[in-house]
Write a protein that holds these residues in place. Structure first.
Motif, PDB file in Angstrom:
ATOM      1  N   ASN A 179      41.526  38.127  28.772  1.00 60.22           N
ATOM      2  CA  ASN A 179      41.699  37.442  27.489  1.00 60.22           C
ATOM      3  C   ASN A 179      40.387  37.253  26.733  1.00 60.22           C
ATOM      4  O   ASN A 179      40.385  36.711  25.631  1.00 60.22           O
ATOM      5  CB  ASN A 179      42.340  36.067  27.709  1.00 60.22           C
ATOM      6  CG  ASN A 179      43.747  36.161  28.229  1.00 60.22           C
ATOM      7  OD1 ASN A 179      44.419  37.167  28.048  1.00 60.22           O
ATOM      8  ND2 ASN A 179      44.195  35.123  28.904  1.00 60.22           N
ATOM      9  N   SER A 211      38.383  38.928  24.945  1.00 60.16           N
ATOM     10  CA  SER A 211      38.154  39.449  23.598  1.00 60.16           C
ATOM     11  C   SER A 211      39.071  38.824  22.558  1.00 60.16           C
ATOM     12  O   SER A 211      38.917  39.072  21.370  1.00 60.16           O
ATOM     13  CB  SER A 211      38.338  40.971  23.594  1.00 60.16           C
ATOM     14  OG  SER A 211      39.683  41.285  23.868  1.00 60.16           O
ATOM     15  N   GLN A 212      40.024  37.998  23.002  1.00 64.89           N
ATOM     16  CA  GLN A 212      41.008  37.476  22.044  1.00 64.89           C
ATOM     17  C   GLN A 212      41.323  36.000  22.225  1.00 64.89           C
ATOM     18  O   GLN A 212      42.344  35.524  21.770  1.00 64.89           O
ATOM     19  CB  GLN A 212      42.295  38.294  22.161  1.00 64.89           C
ATOM     20  CG  GLN A 212      42.847  38.322  23.570  1.00 64.89           C
ATOM     21  CD  GLN A 212      43.987  39.311  23.733  1.00 64.89           C
ATOM     22  OE1 GLN A 212      44.354  39.995  22.798  1.00 64.89           O
ATOM     23  NE2 GLN A 212      44.558  39.368  24.915  1.00 64.89           N
TER      24      GLN A 212
END
Length: 182
Positions: free
Chosen positions: A86, A88-89
């Motif tokens: 998760n 990167s987001q």
């Protein structure tokens, strides 16, 4: 034990909350938060852990609105934020941390600051700068462990890296000063 009517109501509200065609999903989040209870909490944490970031955001937002189980909700949210898949987001999830008591979560925020994407790191830095934390020598030790991991992981050294490195060193220096003479 929950009766069938309550369970059906929770399931219906959860379906509306997660319906992508729903224009105002937070309306249902408010209903779920007011209902509260272990079953609502369990289902929301389940959604949070599934991996879909839009749904995780709605679940975390709803958990933040609930009065009970705030510590468990915060721990579940941090677990999802820290998942490497998760990284990167997860900025939107980090933005929801303000709904919780972060007094005991210095190390988690320091870790997000070091390893998060741009948005997550920037939001964590704001918390590090303005929240009041319960800090102990053990907290400092754990933060330094993440700091060493940050330094030892190969990455492109650029201006952002250098700035983050300087800011982290300042944070750790200030913590060391807190415990000098102990």
């Amino acid at each position: 034990m929950m009766n069938t009517t309550e369970e059906e109501k929770i399931n219906a509200l959860m379906a509306k909350l997660l319906d992508e065609t729903e224009e105002e999903p937070l309306r249902y989040a408010e209903h779920l938060a007011r209902m509260g209870g272990p079953e609502v909490h369990r289902q929301l944490v389940g959604v949070l852990n599934k991996g879909n970031m839009e749904e995780a955001f709605l679940a975390a937002k709803t958990l933040g609105m609930m009065e009970e189980d705030k510590d468990k909700s915060l721990d579940a949210l941090l677990d999802v934020i820290h998942k490497p898949s998760n990284s990167s987001q997860n900025g939107a999830l980090v933005s929801l941390l303000e709904q919780f008591d972060l007094t005991e979560k210095f190390v988690d925020l320091f870790r997000i600051f070091l390893f998060g994407n741009f948005k997550a790191s920037a939001l964590a830095k704001v918390h590090l700068d303005y929240e009041e934390f319960a800090i102990s020598p053990r907290t400092l030790k754990k933060a330094e462990k993440h700091w060493q991991h940050f330094l030892n992981n190969p990455r492109k050294e650029d201006d952002a890296y250098e700035l983050k490195k300087e800011e982290a060193q300042t944070i750790l220096k200030e913590l060391h000063e807190l415990f000098e003479g102990e």
